[in-house]
Structures are given as C-alpha cells and as structure tokens.
Design an enzyme around this catalytic site. Structure first.
Site, short mmCIF file in Angstrom:
data_model
loop_
_atom_site.label_atom_id
_atom_site.label_comp_id
_atom_site.label_asym_id
_atom_site.label_seq_id
_atom_site.Cartn_x
_atom_site.Cartn_y
_atom_site.Cartn_z
N HIS A 154 63.65 -6.90 19.29
CA HIS A 154 64.96 -7.70 18.22
C HIS A 154 66.22 -7.82 19.62
CE1 HIS A 154 63.15 -4.56 15.11
NE2 HIS A 154 64.53 -5.51 15.08
N LYS A 578 75.69 0.46 8.16
CA LYS A 578 75.91 -0.95 7.95
C LYS A 578 76.24 -1.11 6.36
CE LYS A 578 74.30 -5.80 8.54
NZ LYS A 578 74.79 -6.96 6.70
#
Length: 913
Positions: A154, A578
């Site tokens: 990532h 999120k």
C-alpha cells in the site's frame, strides 16, 4: 568538527541538553549543518538557518501562520524553495533517527521479562503466572498460535529505498557513537557520520519513475534481509530458553506484494512467479552463507570425536572427497548440504548461487528435507558434545528454515469480488453451464456454484477464447498452483476477497481454485488455498455475521476446512472509516468481531481474524500492542494476522533491534489477549457501556456523513483544499490513487483520502464526528468518564483520537482552505470542520479530565512540540507551490518542491497514511 548553529537552544526540540533524545537531535543537526555548509556553501546555509529561526520563533510566539514567515517563504526563488524543503525534510529524518535511538535505549534499559511491563512474550508469561495462569495453559496457546504481520505494498511510504538505506546507516553510526569508548573513537565515527549525511544530503528524495510491482517486491524483501531473517530466529532462541524446546514457529511474516491484484492490473501470473523467484533467492542465499560459516566453525575431527550414524551417513553421501576434510565429518556433511542448496538455488531461482559449489548434487525436494539434514547435524553435536550445541548459529539456521522455508514469506492472493463474479460468469457461459450467471438471484447463484463444485468437471477450455480479464485471472491461479508445487505448501495459503457481500462471493473463489487444482471436491487434498472474506464498509460489517453463518453451514465448506476447522475473516479499517467516521468504524469492527465469534462457535469452527490496519489512526493505526489488548477478541485463540504497510512498516521493522521488539510485543499482546483474566473480562463489557458507545457511534456516523457525503460540493472542496491531485502524481506505488477519476469520495481509495487530510493538517478521518456525537446523543458524561478509566477499548480509542488532534493545525488547514475558489463552499465546509474540531476537543478533554491535549502523555507532547516548527513551514511552502502549479506553472521544480514537502511532512508526522 566545528560547532555549528543549525540547531540552537531557541529550538523547543533541544531545550534540555541533559535529555539523550535532545542531545542526539542536536548532534545530528550539527552534522547535517556541516554537510550543508560543505556542499552548498555558507550563503545557502545562512538562508536555511534564517528561515529555521523564523519558524521556531513564530512557533514559540504561538503564531505559526505569521505573515512575515509566509512572506519569506513565498518570496523564495524556486531553486531555494526546493533546497529549503529538502533541508527541513532531512532534519525531520534526523529527528526520527534520534527518536528510534531513544527507543532502543529504553528497550535495553528494561529488566528482561519484567511482568510489570509485559510487552515481551516472556514478560507476558510471567505476568500471567502472577495472575494465576499456569505455564501449561501458556504452552497450550503457543502450541496452536499464529501471529503473522503481513507486509503490503500500500503506497504510504514516500521515501525512496536509497533514502531509507542511508537513514539506516546513519542510525547504526549514531548507536555506535553513543556507545563509543573514548573520544578518538567518537571522532572517527563522527567523520563517518558526516560522510553518510553528505551522501544523504546529495541524494534525490524523489523517485523519477513510478514503482513497478517488482520494485515493491524489492522493498518488501529488504525487511527480510535487514531484520526478519536474523531477528525471528533470535526471538525463538529467547523463547526456547524461557519456555523449553519444541516450541512451534507460530510467529511468521507474510506478504501481499506480488499477489494483491485488487485494483492493480500490473500483478500478473509472471509477476507472481518472479516474486517467488526473488523471495526464494533471498532465503537460500542467507542459508548458504550460514552453512558456509558453520563449515568454517565445525572443525571437529572424528576420531577422536564420536558422531551419530545419521551424521556419518550424511558426510559419506556429501561427495566431498577432499583429503583435507577426510576426518572432519561435520564439514563434509555441510559441504554436501551446501552443494544441494546450490542446486536448489538453480532450480528455484533460475540462476547459479552467488558462490556455487564445486560438488555435483541433487536439489532438495522441499525445505523439510533441508531441515532434517541440519537437525541430523545438531542431534549428533548435542548427543556427543553436550547441550551447548542446542543453541547458537546452527539452531538459529534450523529455526530460519522452519519459518521461511524456500518461499521466504507466505503471499496472499487478493482480488475484488467485482472481478471474480464476471470471470466466473464467463467461464460458466463458455462451458454452457449458465448463459447469464450475474442475472441470477443470490439463492440461484449459490445453488449453481454448489452443483459445479460437487463434481470434477473443469470449466476452462484450452480451445475456447476468453476475455483478457478472465484469461489473466485463470493464468494467475495456474501460476499459484505452480508456486505451491515448487516452493512448498506455505507459499500461498489464502485468497482474500475484497468487497465480500454474499456467500456466492466466497463460492466463486472455490470455482476459480478448482480450475487450478487448488480445490478438489471430496478429494484427499480438499482445499489447498482457502477463500478469506474481507468485510470493509459499515454495511458489509453489519452483514458479515449472517453471511458467515450461511457459509459455514455449507457441507462443502466444512469439508474444505478439514477436521480441525479454522476460518479466517479479514476486517478492513480503512474503508469502514471513510464510510462512517473513526468512532463508528472502530465500534462496528468490535461489534462485528464479537458477532462473528459467536457464529463460528455455533458452527464448531475456530475463527482467525486478519486485521487490515493502516498506519494512520484513520486507517486503524496506533499501537498494535494497545489495540489488541483493547479488543481481546482480535486475537481469538491466540491467532491473528495484521497488515503492516508503508512508512509504519519501515518505522517498525527496518531496524533489526526495533523489529525484534515489535515482533516480541505483537506476540506478547496476542498471548495476553487470549489468557489474561482482565483482558478476557474486557470482552464482556456491561450492557450500559455497549449501549452508550452504540449511541455515540450512530450519532458520529450521522455527523460525519452529513459533511462528507451529504454536503453539496464536498468532493470539490476536498480536491481544492488538500494536495490530493499532487499526491496522485507521487511515484509511491504501482496502483492508481482512485478507482476512477476523483469525482466522488466513494471512488477514492482510503490511503490517499487519509494521506491528503494528514498533509493538509486537518487529520479529519481520525476524529470528525465525535464531538457532535457526545453533544447530540445525550450521552452521560459521567458514564463516559468511567468508560475512559475502566474500559481499554474506549480508553485506546480516545488516546488515538487525541494523538491525531495534537498533530492537526487548523490555522494551517485554513490556508489550504483558501485554495477553494468557491467562497460559499469554502466557508460552509471549513466552518463545519472548525466547529466540529472545537466540539471534539472540548468533549475529549472533558471526558479525560484534562485541560490540554496530551496532558497525560507529556513525552509525546514534548516530541510533537519539537517537530512542529519544522513541519509547519513545509506546509506553508507546500501551499505556495501548489498555488503556482494550479495557476499553470509547469516548471518541473514546482512539482519537485511539492513532492519534497509531502515527503517531509510525512516524515514529521510519521504515521500519516
């Protein structure tokens, strides 16, 4: 070296000369100053120093955004601006080196196995013994445990590997300097430090080209070369001394690099094969080096020494006919092992070993055969020469082979269910089994998939034509089967399914595994690779228990899991945050974990959690040790996997000594969460406590979504008021920043979402919604204060939130907001952010009984106080350069300057992505 004034006592980071951390920061700053003067001259140094002094003075005055400092920054010529950003970014790297040195010093000063600080496995066991937990109970857990940090690709590490390598060299020299015996030695080390710092000063901080997957593989294997290959065997040696021989290798390190295809079309079948060739090469070269060293050490002659029959046979089979070693059976045996490993290197890596053997030999069939040969040598040594040979280099090598095999790291496959479904649909359609699989109801999909999985028919045909996507997925699974055959069963064990929303999502992966021979219905091998659902969003987490209840109820699944069934479930921290706010994410993950444990228990299955945590609090970051103890169900039955990524992986695992402690701490937390009476009791919080947090969670989610998803134009605000557009051009990873153009927040990946808010110093994903939740839910503040004192889950949640808020700076955030052209939108969104920040800060301080943030963590407060005068100017300069870029300035130096400021801010915040 002459004293330089790059770092003076007006600097809050350096006001206490007696503090070793401050001393080391001052020293490294002086070395950096010397390098700048020597390479760029006094004038450049003076300009950097003037800005540094202005920044520190303005910070101490409490006016970071002072117009005079802004005027100086905006008036810099572009080359000077870039060099200034470079210098401050490197100073923050130096501060990180000094902090890591302070961490090492604290570790070394602690009594070994101190039960009052149970952050090592031995100390945790002693703590448990004091609490009445027997040594047998501890041993039982360790016999069946699995603790596995998993390195991912990532893109949150903005530093080049070249920079990380130089930082590592400087860190090693600083440690040597701090422990030097005399002034002459310190002077020699200081000269070497100046050399390394000069190289770092002249090293380009930015990548010129984007990372490919193979670059990410190189970055991942660097952790093994620097730390894991040496430190895991040393840890096991410590544990063996404490717990006795025969301890299984329950702590292992995994990887996603080279197998994670979700959103990354660059991960192909050939990339998977190359990944294992590279990983295997790293492991085999380490083994060869160790065997070579053992051959030099084990010069035992027989006679007069005695050897076991197995050792004598191994020596006779070696093919080593040298008269110089005729009476040295251990050396001859090791010569044969070395030759066989060289042949194995040729077979698995595809090229000769770096130092080939002159003997002809057959490659090892698997790592188990190598381990048995090494154990034969050790058994002979112990039996004939004593227990002293039960430890040491040979024992460490045997443990390394057991941990790393020929594959080095177990690599997970990962793909999105949105890709798997059309691939299976095409396979079914071409095979004539179903013309339109995706149009079926969920019930009909499950029925069809179970029917296909009950027999031996394969769907793929070599004579048919398939779409590029379907052919690519088929090929990578064929490559996975080849990898397991070559490198061993531990090479690939799991296929993670992103966006799992149904039972059919899991069964589709069984179909794909069956096509590659990795699942055999009713066969002896059952499932060689198992599907692992990943539940990420709030709705997915809420639906997870019912999905898993239906899935675990299938006969096919129970058969695939085998006689001692263990089902892994991955839970994602990033997307749930999120989707619904930090508090809602953490609470829903906790609730889902508890519900999933009950479902698994009803099915008679052991549940193993895989935690998809990021570096920032908004992505599940914070202390892994504290997080596991705060949610004991996270390490159910002593089994846990957890992702480690980006700059946090480098901070935790690039330095061998710090890696050693972090790995030990992960094992300790897992043991405590499984057995400690108070941790087990924390799983069953009183119902009023659960109800209070559930109410807060609902209110927090409502407030968060009102801003992020229901405010018209919010996506436009986000694009203008953060450096998301500039981050998208950083060369930090092989995946794009978003799944499509950045028009909707839903399409943006969680990492750049969090990273952008960190850079703009809002840190919104780590706190937004909590203040409104406390205010609007009617929460009993007295009860919340009790929870903060007595419930580790809530205390850790508040501590993480507080740390994030301490790194935020709304005066700087306001300057980013000024870049939003729509005044009404700017005032609406930033006004909401400012109001919520005030509410959240006030609620946090009220609940914790504090008057300022981090009042109960003065050490962290002091570190941040010292860093911010160096981070803040980088933010201001970043804003000026972004304005230039967005106004149409195409000078490449503008992009360089922006990216260097991003690099520096990330280094200063440390866990920003």
């Amino acid at each position: 070296m002459a004293e330089l004034d790059l770092l003076e006592l007006d600097d809050p980071m350096l006001q206490d000369r007696a503090d070793p951390l401050r001393r080391d920061i001052r020293f490294l700053g002086r070395v950096l100053g010397a390098a700048i003067k020597a390479q760029d001259g006094q004038a450049v140094f003076d300009r950097i120093e003037a800005l540094r002094r202005a920044s520190v003075w303005r910070y101490r005055e409490g006016d970071e955004a002072n117009p005079e400092l802004r005027r100086q920054l905006s008036g810099l010529a572009l080359p000077d601006a870039v060099r200034f950003a470079h210098s401050f970014a490197l100073f923050l790297q130096m501060a990180n080196i000094a902090e890591d040195q302070a961490t090492r010093t604290r570790f070394r000063a602690r009594p070994e196995g101190d039960p009052e600080r149970p952050d090592t496995l031995v100390a945790a066991a002693r703590r448990l013994e004091k609490d009445g937990v027997s040594a047998k109970a501890v041993r039982r857990v360790l016999e069946h445990a699995l603790v596995a940090p998993v390195i991912t690709a990532h893109p949150t590490e903005v530093r080049r590997k070249s920079v990380i390598d130089r930082v590592g060299a400087i860190a090693g020299l600083l440690d040597a300097y701090d422990h030097a015996d005399d002034d002459a030695e310190r002077a020699r080390i200081e000269q070497r430090l100046l050399l390394e710092t000069t190289v770092l000063w002249e090293t380009r901080l930015l990548r010129r080209t984007n990372l490919g997957v193979q670059d990410e593989v190189e970055n991942a294997v660097a952790f093994f070369e620097r730390a894991f290959l040496s430190e895991l065997p040393r840890l096991y040696a410590e544990w063996t001394r404490a717990f006795g021989p025969g301890l299984p290798s329950f702590l292992r390190v995994g990887s996603w690099v080279g197998g994670d295809r979700d959103g990354n079309p660059n991960v192909t079948a050939e990339v998977l094969r190359d990944t294992f060739r590279r990983q295997s090469g790293v492991a085999l070269v380490r083994y060869l080096d160790e065997i070579n060293t053992l051959g030099a050490e084990l010069s035992i002659a027989a006679p007069p020494a005695k050897v076991s029959a197995e050792l004598a046979e191994l020596a006779d089979r070696s093919g080593d006919a040298s008269p110089h070693r005729a009476d040295e059976p251990y050396r001859r045996a090791l010569s044969g092992i070395y030759a066989r490993l060289c042949a194995t290197h040729q077979a698995l890596v595809g090229r000769p070993a770096p130092k080939p053997s002159h003997l002809e030999a057959e490659a090892y069939a698997d790592a188990g055969a190598l381990k048995r040969d090494l154990e034969a040598i050790q058994t002979s040594l112990v039996r004939n020469h004593g227990e002293i040979f039960a430890e040491g280099r040979l024992a460490d090598l045997i443990r390394a082979v057991d941990c790393f095999g020929f594959h080095l790291a177990t690599v997970d496959l990962r793909q999105n269910s949105r890709v798997n479904a059309p691939v299976v649909a095409e396979l079914l359609a071409v095979a004539g089994a179903c013309p339109d699989y995706e149009a079926l109801s969920e019930e009909d999909k499950v029925a069809l998939l179970l029917k296909e999985l009950s027999g031996g028919r394969l769907l793929h045909s070599a004579y048919a034509t398939y779409s590029e996507r379907t052919q690519g997925e088929w090929e990578i699974l064929q490559a996975a089967a080849e990898v397991r055959a070559c490198y061993g069963a531990e090479a690939i064990r799991a296929h993670v399914i992103s966006n799992t929303t149904s039972v059919s999502d899991l069964l589709e992966v069984f179909i794909l595994l069956k096509e590659a021979g990795l699942y055999a219905p009713g066969g002896r091998l059952r499932a060689q690779v198992l599907p692992v659902p990943l539940f990420e969003t709030i709705p997915d987490l809420e639906a997870a228990p019912e999905i898993m209840r239906a899935y675990l109820g299938l006969d096919l699944v129970r058969e695939a899991l085998g006689p001692a069934p263990i089902q892994e479930v991955m839970i994602g921290y990033s997307d749930s945050n999120k989707d619904g706010s930090y508090l809602t994410s953490i609470w829903n993950l906790d609730e889902a974990s508890s519900a999933l444990l009950k479902v698994a228990a009803e099915a008679g299955v052991t549940l193993q959690f895989f935690h998809g945590r990021g570096g920032s609090v908004g992505r599940g970051g914070g202390s892994s040790f504290e997080a596991i103890l705060a949610q004991p169900e996270a390490a159910n039955a002593g089994r846990i996997r957890i992702t480690e990524q980006g700059e946090v992986a480098a901070n935790k695992y690039f330095d061998p000594e710090i890696a050693h402690r972090n790995l030990d701490g992960l094992a300790a937390a897992t043991l405590l969460a499984t057995l400690a009476p108070e941790e087990k009791a924390a799983r069953d919080a009183p119902e009023p406590w659960n109800a209070a947090i559930a109410s807060l969670s609902a209110a927090s989610r409502k407030a968060y979504r009102a801003l992020v998803y229901e405010t018209p134009g919010f996506a436009d605000y986000f694009k203008a008021a953060t450096p998301i557009l500039e981050i998208a051009t950083l060369k930090v990873g092989s995946r794009p920043a978003s799944r499509s153009s950045i028009e909707k927040i839903e399409d943006l990946r969680a990492i750049p979402w969090v990273f952008s808010w960190s850079q703009s110093r809002v840190m919104l994903p780590g706190w937004y919604g909590f203040g409104s939740a406390v205010e609007q839910s009617g929460a009993d503040l007295g009860l919340l204060k009790t929870l903060a004192r007595e419930w580790p889950f809530f205390a850790t949640t508040l501590a993480n939130m507080e740390m994030v808020m301490a790194k935020a700076d709304l005066s700087i955030a306001a300057r980013y907001a000024e870049m939003v052209p729509d005044k009404r939108l700017r005032e609406t969104v930033f006004g909401a952010i400012t109001a919520e920040w005030g509410r959240t800060r006030d609620a946090l301080l009220e609940i914790k009984g504090e008057t300022e943030l981090l009042a109960d963590n003065p050490e962290l407060a002091k570190v941040l106080q010292g860093r911010l005068p160096y981070i803040n100017p980088l933010n201001h300069l970043q804003i000026e350069l972004i304005r230039r870029r967005r106004a149409g300035d195409t000078d490449p130096l503008v992009d360089d300057g922006i990216h260097i400021t991003i690099n520096g801010v990330a280094a200063g915040l440390r866990n920003s992505g």
